[in-house]
Design an enzyme around this catalytic site. Structure first.
Site, PDB file in Angstrom:
ATOM      1  N   LYS A 135     -10.981  -0.739   9.632  1.00 12.35           N
ATOM      2  CA  LYS A 135     -11.113  -1.983   8.867  1.00 12.35           C
ATOM      3  C   LYS A 135     -11.516  -3.165   9.753  1.00 12.35           C
ATOM      4  CE  LYS A 135      -7.517  -0.549   5.578  1.00 12.35           C
ATOM      5  NZ  LYS A 135      -8.363  -0.161   4.451  1.00 12.35           N
ATOM      6  N   CYS A 186      -4.637   2.288  -3.829  1.00 12.48           N
ATOM      7  CA  CYS A 186      -3.431   2.814  -3.172  1.00 12.48           C
ATOM      8  C   CYS A 186      -2.271   1.824  -3.278  1.00 12.48           C
ATOM      9  CB  CYS A 186      -3.708   3.156  -1.707  1.00 12.48           C
ATOM     10  SG  CYS A 186      -4.904   4.487  -1.488  1.00 12.48           S
ATOM     11  N   HIS A 246       0.860  -1.177   0.000  1.00 15.09           N
ATOM     12  CA  HIS A 246       0.000   0.000   0.000  1.00 15.09           C
ATOM     13  C   HIS A 246       0.904   1.237   0.000  1.00 15.09           C
ATOM     14  CE1 HIS A 246      -2.838   2.972   1.655  1.00 15.09           C
ATOM     15  NE2 HIS A 246      -3.826   2.147   1.351  1.00 15.09           N
ATOM     16  N   GLN A 254      -4.653  -5.517   6.883  1.00 12.67           N
ATOM     17  CA  GLN A 254      -5.559  -6.461   6.239  1.00 12.67           C
ATOM     18  C   GLN A 254      -5.563  -7.830   6.912  1.00 12.67           C
ATOM     19  OE1 GLN A 254      -7.636  -5.716   3.747  1.00 12.67           O
ATOM     20  NE2 GLN A 254      -6.907  -3.624   3.452  1.00 12.67           N
ATOM     21  N   ASP A 268       2.860  -4.256   8.001  1.00 16.81           N
ATOM     22  CA  ASP A 268       1.592  -3.558   7.853  1.00 16.81           C
ATOM     23  C   ASP A 268       0.514  -4.630   7.920  1.00 16.81           C
ATOM     24  OD1 ASP A 268      -0.690  -2.264   7.116  1.00 16.81           O
ATOM     25  OD2 ASP A 268       0.054  -1.535   5.185  1.00 16.81           O
TER      26      ASP A 268
END
Length: 431
Positions: free
Chosen positions: A248, A389, A145, A225, A222
């Protein structure tokens, strides 16, 4: 608050009022964009409303009932998040406004400076792991991202260090064929996605971590997700930093999390200066509060953090294992269903092996923006279109954009059927 006690998707859907909404023309809403931002269950909405209405005050400052209640709820949310991700200490959980700020916070710690943790300037206590300059290297990947690309680009522009990256295979996997050449004794940090927001790929963290440890590099994930969708234990992962975001994972926007190993957070310079992050202030210098408050300058996102705590309660009541199993069922169903759509090209793994419930695809000769518009206008199906993104990843596959469907605990196979019917309709329109 009442929370589900077992996984029953129809029971769970009743906690999300928006899912019963009818769109113009009487179309039911089919929300397949949780990878972008998830919907919020009633217990989260009510927790935020209740705190704003009856308990709100600034935290850590006021010597009155509302101040105590607000501080207790805010710090209680930190406890919940720490337990949720298996943090060894609650003080290792830093509240930020989103994952982007968490990633920037860590990138900011690196530089040509030698910073003394006491805050009075350079000195012998500075940690050389954060010294960065020409000849040093940062490693990311081609599937990141933008939030895990741009901060590192800005860092190398400031310092003269070098940015390197893993490639991506045609199947949408992290290309580790040159792992030993990319991650070297010059590498200071490797920062990669735990799970791709476009491909759904779950990356082999253990392989990357093993090599990083051989050369003394730090590792950041990261996990925006992954944390919402399956169990993540930061202690078991063994990495140094993990970033994720509340919106999220059923929580409000405006709240994110950085988890970091305590001794590293202690050694890092503050990201911002201001109230609450100080120990003492003189006119010519200041000393800083211990973690986590060293990185939480000013009035924090109080209600947002409390809402995130309620989201954690909800996810734990349902069970991350059950959510993961449900999403695997949905993903298997969707992979089979999408194979029946002519000219559809899936971008990413075409099996359940090491992948999450995010599927991105193209339809030959039809721009994703047109796909998304017709799905919404004619079928009430909400998907994401664009480069999500992650423009370098789309350039890797030679495409300007994709259509992305992402599933969560409240989605059903019937909604996937609606998506597929919509895609067939899109193809008829453009035939």
């Amino acid at each position: 608050m009442t929370y589900p006690t077992s996984f029953d998707v129809e029971r769970i859907r009743k906690d999300f009022p928006v899912l019963s909404r009818e769109l113009p023309g009487g179309r039911p809403l089919v929300y397949l964009d949780s990878g972008n931002s998830s919907q919020k269950p009633t217990p989260v909405v009510e927790t935020v409303r209740e705190h704003l209405a009856m308990h709100y005050s600034n935290v850590g400052r006021a010597m009155h009932v509302l101040g105590a209640e607000s501080t207790e709820a805010y710090e209680g949310a930190r406890d919940k998040v720490a337990a949720f991700v298996g943090a060894p200490s609650r003080d290792e959980v830093i509240f930020t406004k989103n994952a982007s700020e968490a990633l920037n916070l860590v990138a900011h710690a690196f530089g040509p400076h030698l910073w003394a943790p006491g805050g009075e300037g350079a000195g012998q206590d500075a940690d050389p792991r954060f010294a960065l300059g020409p000849g040093d290297e940062i490693v990311i990947s081609e599937m990141e991202h933008h939030s895990n690309i741009v901060p590192w680009q800005m860092l190398v522009q400031r310092t003269g260090a070098t940015l390197k990256w893993f490639g991506v295979t045609d199947e949408g996997r992290l290309d580790l064929s040159n792992l030993g050449e990319l991650v070297t004794e010059r590498t200071k940090i490797v920062s990669i996605a735990h799970q791709s927001n476009v491909l759904g790929t779950v990356n082999p963290v253990a392989d990357v971590l093993r090599r990083a440890r051989e050369v003394g590099a730090l590792v950041m994930l990261d996990a925006s997700q992954s944390v919402p969708h399956h169990p993540v234990n930061v202690a078991e992962l063994g990495v140094d930093f993990v970033a994720f975001t509340g919106h999220k994972m059923l929580g409000p926007s405006g709240i994110g999390v950085l988890w970091g190993r305590g001794e590293l957070l202690d050694a890092m310079p503050p990201f911002m200066g201001g109230g609450e992050m100080i120990e003492a202030v003189w006119m010519d210098h200041s000393t800083y509060a211990p973690i986590p408050h060293k990185f939480e300058a000013g009035t924090p996102p109080i209600v947002e953090a409390i809402g995130l705590g309620a989201a954690v309660d909800y996810l734990q009541a349902v069970g991350l294992d059950a959510i993961e199993a449900h999403e695997r069922t949905l993903t298997a169903y969707a992979l089979d269903a999408l194979r029946e759509v002519p000219t559809l090209r899936l971008i990413g793994p075409d099996s359940l092996d090491r992948r999450g419930a995010t599927l991105s695809f193209t339809l030959e000769g039809i721009h994703p923006h047109d796909v998304g518009q017709i799905l919404d206008d004619s079928f009430g199906v909400a998907v994401r279109v664009g480069h999500h993104c992650a423009r370098p990843l789309h350039l890797r596959f030679g495409i300007p954009a994709t259509t992305r469907a992402s599933f969560y605990l409240y989605n059903t196979t019937g909604e996937i059927d609606a998506l597929v019917r919509g895609l067939h309709h899109v193809q008829k329109v453009f035939a």
